[in-house]
Enzyme design. Structure first.
Site, PDB file in Angstrom:
ATOM      1  CG  HIS A 197      36.096 -13.402 -26.247  1.00  0.00           C
ATOM      2  ND1 HIS A 197      35.574 -13.949 -26.313  1.00  0.00           N
ATOM      3  CD2 HIS A 197      36.316 -13.028 -27.520  1.00  0.00           C
ATOM      4  CE1 HIS A 197      34.981 -14.685 -27.887  1.00  0.00           C
ATOM      5  NE2 HIS A 197      35.733 -13.640 -28.617  1.00  0.00           N
ATOM      6  CE  LYS A 243      29.686 -16.365 -37.225  1.00  0.00           C
ATOM      7  NZ  LYS A 243      30.509 -16.006 -36.236  1.00  0.00           N
ATOM      8  NE  ARG A 258      41.715 -15.503 -33.186  1.00  0.00           N
ATOM      9  CZ  ARG A 258      40.241 -16.107 -33.209  1.00  0.00           C
ATOM     10  NH1 ARG A 258      40.272 -17.100 -32.275  1.00  0.00           N
ATOM     11  NH2 ARG A 258      39.948 -15.924 -34.736  1.00  0.00           N
ATOM     12  CB  SER A 285      34.364 -18.897 -29.002  1.00  0.00           C
ATOM     13  OG  SER A 285      34.068 -17.281 -28.570  1.00  0.00           O
TER      14      SER A 285
END
Length: 171
Positions: free
Chosen positions: A23, A47, A96, A134
């Site tokens: 990040h 979440k 990614r 994360s």
């Protein structure tokens, strides 16, 4: 006298639970492209983050330092509505792996349907952070693993305290 150039503002959204070296790299590189980057923490009721919104905002501020070109904020609702409120015409999304691209591609197209005037810019992560997420940091940290190479050193103490507390509760 030439007209003043309009400031370019980009929004970099995410849950940042926690912020990682990947990040941080995306923010750094986005600053090379835009006058201002708004790191926008998404409040997602679906979440259950490990860290509170306030803690995540503090961690991000610790990572970006005292840089007046980086703003940290949170939002609920549609990202494009938040971007318009902030005067942003660009959304930054980090990539990614190929699996990220498919999800992000759908996300970008939906945002384009909702707001054709806002562009999505994809930035691939650097090689050393290609595998870092994360959720991976949380999983490894909660099991007592060393995450020091995955996250900025400025937040490592905060992370380790939280992981230790969570492990004690789970024991």
């Amino acid at each position: 006298m030439p007209a003043a150039r309009a400031r370019t503002i980009a929004v970099y959204p995410g849950t940042f639970d926690p912020i990682t070296n990947g990040h941080r790299d995306i923010v750094r590189r986005a600053l090379g492209l835009f006058d201002q980057v708004v790191v926008a923490l998404a409040v997602n009721v679906n979440k259950r983050p490990l860290f509170s919104l306030a803690t995540r905002m503090t961690m991000i501020r610790d990572v970006v330092g005292d840089n007046d070109r980086v703003k940290v904020d949170s939002f609920e609702g549609l990202l494009v509505d938040f971007a318009r409120l902030r005067g942003a015409r660009f959304l930054i999304r980090g990539l990614r792996a190929v699996a990220d691209f498919e999800y992000e591609f759908q996300f970008a197209h939906m945002n384009r349907q909702l707001a054709p005037d806002i562009e999505t810019i994809f930035l691939p992560t650097n090689e050393e952070n290609f595998y870092v997420s994360s959720s991976l940091v949380r999983e490894v940290g909660l099991m007592g693993g060393d995450v020091s190479r995955l996250v900025p050193s400025t937040i490592l103490e905060t992370l380790n305290k939280r992981f230790k507390k969570a492990r004690k509760r789970g024991a």
